[in-house]
Motif scaffolding. Structure first.
Motif, PDB file in Angstrom:
ATOM      1  N   ALA A  76       0.811  -1.217   0.000  1.00  0.00           N
ATOM      2  CA  ALA A  76       0.000   0.000   0.000  1.00  0.00           C
ATOM      3  C   ALA A  76       0.845   1.267   0.000  1.00  0.00           C
ATOM      4  CB  ALA A  76      -0.917   0.000   1.219  1.00  0.00           C
ATOM      5  N   ASP A  77       2.165   1.119  -0.023  1.00  0.00           N
ATOM      6  CA  ASP A  77       3.066   2.271   0.053  1.00  0.00           C
ATOM      7  C   ASP A  77       3.505   2.711  -1.339  1.00  0.00           C
ATOM      8  OD1 ASP A  77       3.025   2.131   2.856  1.00  0.00           O
ATOM      9  OD2 ASP A  77       4.675   0.687   2.857  1.00  0.00           O
ATOM     10  N   GLY A  78       3.692   4.009  -1.483  1.00  0.00           N
ATOM     11  CA  GLY A  78       4.225   4.585  -2.707  1.00  0.00           C
ATOM     12  C   GLY A  78       5.518   5.319  -2.414  1.00  0.00           C
ATOM     13  N   LEU A  79       6.394   5.353  -3.401  1.00  0.00           N
ATOM     14  CA  LEU A  79       7.665   6.058  -3.285  1.00  0.00           C
ATOM     15  C   LEU A  79       7.951   6.770  -4.593  1.00  0.00           C
ATOM     16  CD1 LEU A  79      10.403   6.582  -1.755  1.00  0.00           C
ATOM     17  CD2 LEU A  79      11.251   4.537  -2.921  1.00  0.00           C
ATOM     18  N   SER A  80       8.283   8.030  -4.502  1.00  0.00           N
ATOM     19  CA  SER A  80       8.687   8.818  -5.658  1.00  0.00           C
ATOM     20  C   SER A  80      10.087   9.348  -5.438  1.00  0.00           C
ATOM     21  CB  SER A  80       7.754  10.020  -5.865  1.00  0.00           C
ATOM     22  OG  SER A  80       6.494   9.628  -6.310  1.00  0.00           O
ATOM     23  N   ILE A  81      10.840   9.404  -6.518  1.00  0.00           N
ATOM     24  CA  ILE A  81      12.148  10.050  -6.504  1.00  0.00           C
ATOM     25  C   ILE A  81      12.108  11.127  -7.578  1.00  0.00           C
ATOM     26  CG2 ILE A  81      14.627   9.780  -6.873  1.00  0.00           C
ATOM     27  CD1 ILE A  81      14.314   6.860  -5.896  1.00  0.00           C
ATOM     28  N   PHE A  82      12.383  12.355  -7.167  1.00  0.00           N
ATOM     29  CA  PHE A  82      12.356  13.500  -8.072  1.00  0.00           C
ATOM     30  C   PHE A  82      13.745  14.112  -8.181  1.00  0.00           C
ATOM     31  CE2 PHE A  82       8.081  13.453  -6.204  1.00  0.00           C
ATOM     32  CZ  PHE A  82       7.265  13.619  -7.315  1.00  0.00           C
ATOM     33  N   SER A  83      14.053  14.620  -9.361  1.00  0.00           N
ATOM     34  CA  SER A  83      15.213  15.485  -9.555  1.00  0.00           C
ATOM     35  C   SER A  83      14.681  16.783 -10.151  1.00  0.00           C
ATOM     36  CB  SER A  83      16.223  14.838 -10.507  1.00  0.00           C
ATOM     37  OG  SER A  83      17.248  15.760 -10.825  1.00  0.00           O
ATOM     38  N   HIS A 136       2.669  11.543   4.549  1.00  0.00           N
ATOM     39  CA  HIS A 136       3.761  11.584   3.576  1.00  0.00           C
ATOM     40  C   HIS A 136       5.046  11.963   4.308  1.00  0.00           C
ATOM     41  CE1 HIS A 136       0.265  12.213   0.967  1.00  0.00           C
ATOM     42  NE2 HIS A 136       1.013  11.711  -0.012  1.00  0.00           N
ATOM     43  N   CYS A 137       6.156  11.420   3.844  1.00  0.00           N
ATOM     44  CA  CYS A 137       7.476  11.860   4.291  1.00  0.00           C
ATOM     45  C   CYS A 137       8.197  12.412   3.070  1.00  0.00           C
ATOM     46  CB  CYS A 137       8.280  10.700   4.874  1.00  0.00           C
ATOM     47  SG  CYS A 137       7.626  10.075   6.426  1.00  0.00           S
ATOM     48  N   ILE A 138       8.883  13.517   3.265  1.00  0.00           N
ATOM     49  CA  ILE A 138       9.680  14.112   2.189  1.00  0.00           C
ATOM     50  C   ILE A 138      11.093  14.292   2.708  1.00  0.00           C
ATOM     51  CG2 ILE A 138      10.019  16.084   0.656  1.00  0.00           C
ATOM     52  CD1 ILE A 138       7.022  16.696   0.945  1.00  0.00           C
ATOM     53  N   LEU A 139      12.052  13.769   1.958  1.00  0.00           N
ATOM     54  CA  LEU A 139      13.459  13.985   2.249  1.00  0.00           C
ATOM     55  C   LEU A 139      14.067  14.600   1.000  1.00  0.00           C
ATOM     56  CD1 LEU A 139      15.907  13.431   4.186  1.00  0.00           C
ATOM     57  CD2 LEU A 139      16.335  11.445   2.762  1.00  0.00           C
ATOM     58  N   LEU A 190      12.870  12.607  -2.185  1.00  0.00           N
ATOM     59  CA  LEU A 190      12.197  11.325  -2.039  1.00  0.00           C
ATOM     60  C   LEU A 190      10.899  11.603  -1.298  1.00  0.00           C
ATOM     61  CD1 LEU A 190      15.490  10.782  -1.452  1.00  0.00           C
ATOM     62  CD2 LEU A 190      14.625   8.463  -1.492  1.00  0.00           C
ATOM     63  N   VAL A 191       9.801  11.082  -1.823  1.00  0.00           N
ATOM     64  CA  VAL A 191       8.494  11.275  -1.210  1.00  0.00           C
ATOM     65  C   VAL A 191       7.880   9.900  -1.018  1.00  0.00           C
ATOM     66  CG1 VAL A 191       6.205  12.324  -1.439  1.00  0.00           C
ATOM     67  CG2 VAL A 191       8.215  13.488  -2.395  1.00  0.00           C
ATOM     68  N   SER A 192       7.434   9.618   0.196  1.00  0.00           N
ATOM     69  CA  SER A 192       6.781   8.337   0.465  1.00  0.00           C
ATOM     70  C   SER A 192       5.380   8.590   0.999  1.00  0.00           C
ATOM     71  CB  SER A 192       7.578   7.512   1.468  1.00  0.00           C
ATOM     72  OG  SER A 192       7.573   8.138   2.734  1.00  0.00           O
ATOM     73  N   SER A 193       4.521   7.602   0.805  1.00  0.00           N
ATOM     74  CA  SER A 193       3.164   7.667   1.338  1.00  0.00           C
ATOM     75  C   SER A 193       2.716   6.259   1.668  1.00  0.00           C
ATOM     76  CB  SER A 193       2.205   8.299   0.326  1.00  0.00           C
ATOM     77  OG  SER A 193       2.139   7.504  -0.851  1.00  0.00           O
ATOM     78  N   GLY A 194       1.717   6.188   2.494  1.00  0.00           N
ATOM     79  CA  GLY A 194       1.164   4.899   2.877  1.00  0.00           C
ATOM     80  C   GLY A 194       0.703   4.947   4.301  1.00  0.00           C
ATOM     81  N   PRO A 195       0.310   3.798   4.823  1.00  0.00           N
ATOM     82  CA  PRO A 195      -0.126   3.756   6.220  1.00  0.00           C
ATOM     83  C   PRO A 195       0.932   4.383   7.127  1.00  0.00           C
ATOM     84  CG  PRO A 195      -0.541   1.662   5.144  1.00  0.00           C
ATOM     85  CD  PRO A 195       0.258   2.497   4.178  1.00  0.00           C
ATOM     86  N   VAL A 196       0.463   5.083   8.126  1.00  0.00           N
ATOM     87  CA  VAL A 196       1.353   5.831   9.017  1.00  0.00           C
ATOM     88  C   VAL A 196       2.475   4.941   9.549  1.00  0.00           C
ATOM     89  CG1 VAL A 196       1.456   7.174  11.151  1.00  0.00           C
ATOM     90  CG2 VAL A 196      -0.530   7.355   9.670  1.00  0.00           C
ATOM     91  N   GLY A 197       3.701   5.410   9.380  1.00  0.00           N
ATOM     92  CA  GLY A 197       4.848   4.723   9.949  1.00  0.00           C
ATOM     93  C   GLY A 197       5.482   3.667   9.079  1.00  0.00           C
ATOM     94  N   ASP A 198       4.876   3.310   7.941  1.00  0.00           N
ATOM     95  CA  ASP A 198       5.457   2.262   7.105  1.00  0.00           C
ATOM     96  C   ASP A 198       6.805   2.671   6.511  1.00  0.00           C
ATOM     97  OD1 ASP A 198       3.407   0.567   7.670  1.00  0.00           O
ATOM     98  OD2 ASP A 198       2.704   0.352   5.604  1.00  0.00           O
ATOM     99  N   VAL A 199       6.881   3.892   5.997  1.00  0.00           N
ATOM    100  CA  VAL A 199       8.132   4.399   5.427  1.00  0.00           C
ATOM    101  C   VAL A 199       8.436   5.715   6.130  1.00  0.00           C
ATOM    102  CG1 VAL A 199       9.371   5.061   3.345  1.00  0.00           C
ATOM    103  CG2 VAL A 199       7.557   3.345   3.200  1.00  0.00           C
ATOM    104  N   SER A 200       9.482   5.718   6.929  1.00  0.00           N
ATOM    105  CA  SER A 200       9.815   6.878   7.759  1.00  0.00           C
ATOM    106  C   SER A 200      10.908   7.726   7.113  1.00  0.00           C
ATOM    107  CB  SER A 200      10.296   6.401   9.133  1.00  0.00           C
ATOM    108  OG  SER A 200      11.546   5.744   8.997  1.00  0.00           O
ATOM    109  N   ILE A 201      11.162   8.868   7.710  1.00  0.00           N
ATOM    110  CA  ILE A 201      12.281   9.716   7.278  1.00  0.00           C
ATOM    111  C   ILE A 201      13.580   8.924   7.378  1.00  0.00           C
ATOM    112  CG2 ILE A 201      13.657  11.753   7.893  1.00  0.00           C
ATOM    113  CD1 ILE A 201      11.098  12.567   6.499  1.00  0.00           C
TER     114      ILE A 201
END
Length: 180
Positions: free
Chosen positions: A108-115, A137-140, A151-162
């Motif tokens: 259920a998690d998504g991850l994006s990498i942007f330049s 969402h977490c953004i690093l 890097l941007v992640s989304s999903g259930p709270v806590g699945d992908v952290s900073i």
């Protein structure tokens, strides 16, 4: 006695921070509009089962890098996090600015990498880092080779952290390809 203890503590903390300025350095923040644009683009593109919109095969990293350089003329990165399904690479608008965009899914998690161009944060220098968690969402973000990588992640709270994103960043940094 309590007043004297507080005074000693205050003096001790003052001297500690005087001698260790890095201990109080705050992580700068990205412009709020950029954070919102990154989240919007991430959420929108993660819904697509196929995000490969370049004239390059999804499994040809060299061709993807070349296509991104041709379109963006800036540093880009090709990185495949372990255990994530790659949905593809594209040049997508973040707000009104064209950006490299890699999309990955894991459950259920998504991850994006942007330049993005470094001009999105003009005061930033190479090595500047950003981190924020908001709206599930977490953004690093970090600046390297005069580009802003996020890097941007989304999903259930806590699945992908900073912290998870920071581990990915350390693996990603050596894979950044400077613009030719």
């Amino acid at each position: 006695v309590a007043l004297a203890a507080c005074a000693v503590l205050a003096v001790g903390l003052f001297h500690r921070f005087q001698n260790h300025p890095a201990a109080v350095a705050l992580v700068p923040s990205l412009p709020v509009s950029l954070e919102n644009d990154l989240i919007h683009r991430h959420d929108s593109c993660c819904k697509s089962p196929n995000h490969q919109h370049l004239k390059a095969a999804r499994d040809d990293d060299a061709a993807i890098t070349a296509a991104l350089h041709e379109k963006l003329h800036q540093a880009v990165v090709i990185f495949h996090p372990l255990d994530w399904q790659f949905r593809g690479a594209a040049v997508c608008p973040v707000g009104s600015v064209p950006a490299e965009h890699l999309v990955f899914i894991k459950g259920a998690d998504g991850l994006s990498i942007f330049s993005l161009p470094k001009s999105m944060v003009p005061a930033a220098t190479n090595g500047t880092e950003y981190a924020i968690s908001m709206d599930q969402h977490c953004i690093l973000g970090f600046v390297k080779d005069d580009a802003l990588f996020c890097l941007v992640s989304s999903g259930p709270v806590g699945d992908v952290s900073i912290d998870d994103l920071k581990k990915m960043e350390s693996q990603m940094q050596p894979r950044i390809a400077r613009a030719t």
